[in-house]
Motif scaffolding. Structure first.
Motif, PDB file in Angstrom:
ATOM      1  N   TYR A   1       0.747  -1.109   0.191  1.00  0.00           N
ATOM      2  CA  TYR A   1      -0.004   0.057   0.221  1.00  0.00           C
ATOM      3  C   TYR A   1       0.954   1.176  -0.063  1.00  0.00           C
ATOM      4  O   TYR A   1       0.110   2.260   0.410  1.00  0.00           O
TER       5      TYR A   1
ATOM      6  N   ASP B   1       1.932   3.179  -2.091  1.00  0.00           N
ATOM      7  CA  ASP B   1       1.659   4.377  -3.080  1.00  0.00           C
ATOM      8  C   ASP B   1       0.289   5.018  -2.700  1.00  0.00           C
ATOM      9  O   ASP B   1      -0.271   5.837  -3.332  1.00  0.00           O
ATOM     10  N   GLU B   2      -0.311   4.482  -1.637  1.00  0.00           N
ATOM     11  CA  GLU B   2      -1.649   4.959  -1.194  1.00  0.00           C
ATOM     12  C   GLU B   2      -1.562   5.926  -0.126  1.00  0.00           C
ATOM     13  O   GLU B   2      -0.714   5.804   0.779  1.00  0.00           O
ATOM     14  N   ARG B   3      -2.175   6.728   0.343  1.00  0.00           N
ATOM     15  CA  ARG B   3      -2.644   7.813   1.210  1.00  0.00           C
ATOM     16  C   ARG B   3      -3.402   6.905   2.391  1.00  0.00           C
ATOM     17  O   ARG B   3      -4.484   6.537   2.344  1.00  0.00           O
TER      18      ARG B   3
ATOM     19  N   ASP C   1      -6.885   7.321   1.220  1.00  0.00           N
ATOM     20  CA  ASP C   1      -7.401   6.370   0.405  1.00  0.00           C
ATOM     21  C   ASP C   1      -7.822   5.233   0.946  1.00  0.00           C
ATOM     22  O   ASP C   1      -8.654   4.584   0.625  1.00  0.00           O
ATOM     23  N   ARG C   2      -7.039   4.927   2.257  1.00  0.00           N
ATOM     24  CA  ARG C   2      -7.463   3.463   2.974  1.00  0.00           C
ATOM     25  C   ARG C   2      -7.090   3.632   4.535  1.00  0.00           C
ATOM     26  O   ARG C   2      -6.186   4.445   4.679  1.00  0.00           O
TER      27      ARG C   2
END
Length: 369
Positions: free
Chosen positions: A53, A55-57, A123-124
């Motif tokens: 993860y 590359d996710e915020r 994002d998650r």
């Protein structure tokens, strides 16, 4: 990566009709004293599973009380924001409530105003737990979040142990909720193992005898992870906490230390313990807990001696600490803001428990700015 035997010991719960056993992790640093470096290595290994993860915020949510240090470590390793659930009462905040399955204290909450601040910037959400049994508690929180914010946020779960049945895991997978863990376990045999345990260990009732800590220290700069936390600032604040402790207390004549956290307050005390260990000292870490667990004289059983205490956060609450050993010095670190008469009973009962085996006991309160 880890076997069940590395991370699982079975203990017998008291006064819990929902489940007669508790999974005790000898490397987690909650109920069982552990070398701090070993606990942090386990948490770091779990963080490594979350690189997918990168590359996710992300926002990490740690579950109180047992997974607060796990969540903090994951967030620090990943360089993302952190907040923990709590059962404590904070002033002037609005909460998002949900229930915890199988617990002796079922109500959990998150500070909603802090979630409002960050939900449009992530994002998650990754939920951090020590062990996921059915997934119902996490599902309850996901439901509460989606009712409040809609279904735009993605979720994942990171836990040291996963005991979910296949059907529950498939339900999570069908929603695209990733499950990441260090060991898969089955609970089928645990109830019988707990039933076989003989509760013939040593039990100490609360001791309110007059006593004083060897020395006390109030350290400013506290960061409260019950609120949304920048983990870069948080780690730096923990480092400053350690430096002040080293500068204030005469530790040079000691070789063996116990660092003891209090209830939900675990990571800063664990961080201090790790710094002491890296300086060449023998160090063990664990924390007080709300969990009433039977103790046994059996060498195979994980807990052998129990001390009943009053909480520093709420003196009407019963809490416990297990297997306090003998050390050259004990450092109790808390973020309880109860001062003077408001917190005296909790402080005194913990001091007297630690004093049964230890002469030098230091008390540190992490305070606001």
């Amino acid at each position: 990566m880890y076997a069940e035997t590395d991370l699982v010991r079975i203990a017998k719960r008291e006064n819990n009709k929902k489940r007669n056993y508790l999974v005790v992790d000898p490397l987690q640093g909650k109920h069982v004293p552990v070398a701090p470096g070993k606990a942090l290595q386990v948490f770091t290994d779990l963080a490594g599973l979350l690189e997918i993860y990168k590359d996710e915020r992300l926002l990490i949510v740690g579950f109180a009380e047992t997974a607060t240090a796990i969540g903090a470590c994951l967030a620090i390793e990943l360089g993302v924001s952190y907040i923990q659930t709590t059962r404590e009462e904070l002033s002037d905040v609005e909460y998002l409530f949900f229930s915890e399955e199988h617990s002796h204290a079922t109500e959990q909450k998150l500070v909603k105003s802090d979630l409002d601040e960050i939900m449009d910037r992530i994002d998650r959400i990754i939920f951090a737990e020590d062990e996921v049994t059915t997934g119902k508690t996490i599902w309850n929180l996901i439901t509460a979040l989606e009712q409040c914010y809609g279904r735009k946020i993605k979720f994942a779960v990171a836990s040291l142990l996963n005991g979910m049945p296949q059907e529950a895991m498939e339900t999570f997978a069908s929603r695209g909720i990733g499950l990441h863990y260090l060991a898969k376990i089955q609970h089928d045999k645990y109830p019988e193992m707990a039933d076989r345990a003989v509760a013939d260990g040593i039990y100490h009732q609360e001791d309110m005898s007059e006593a004083e800590y060897t020395a006390r220290l109030d350290v400013e700069g506290r960061r409260d992870t019950r609120r949304l936390t920048d983990t870069v600032e948080y780690k730096e604040a923990c480092r400053k906490l350690y430096i002040e402790i080293r500068e204030h207390f005469p530790l040079e004549g000691c070789r063996k230390f116990l660092v003891l956290g209090t209830e939900e307050f675990m990571f800063p005390a664990l961080y201090v313990a790790k710094c002491l260990e890296e300086s060449g000292y023998f160090v063990r870490f664990h924390a007080t807990t709300r969990s009433p667990i039977a103790v046994s004289g059996s060498a195979e059983y994980p807990l052998h001696e129990r001390y009943e205490l009053s909480s520093m956060y709420d003196e009407d609450r019963r809490i416990y600490v297990y297997d306090i050993g003998c050390y050259d010095a004990v450092i109790v670190i808390t973020d309880s803001q109860k001062i003077g008469q408001d917190g005296q009973r909790g402080e005194l009962s913990l001091l007297n428990a630690v004093r049964k085996n230890n002469e030098i006991v230091y008390f540190v309160r992490w305070c606001g700015k």
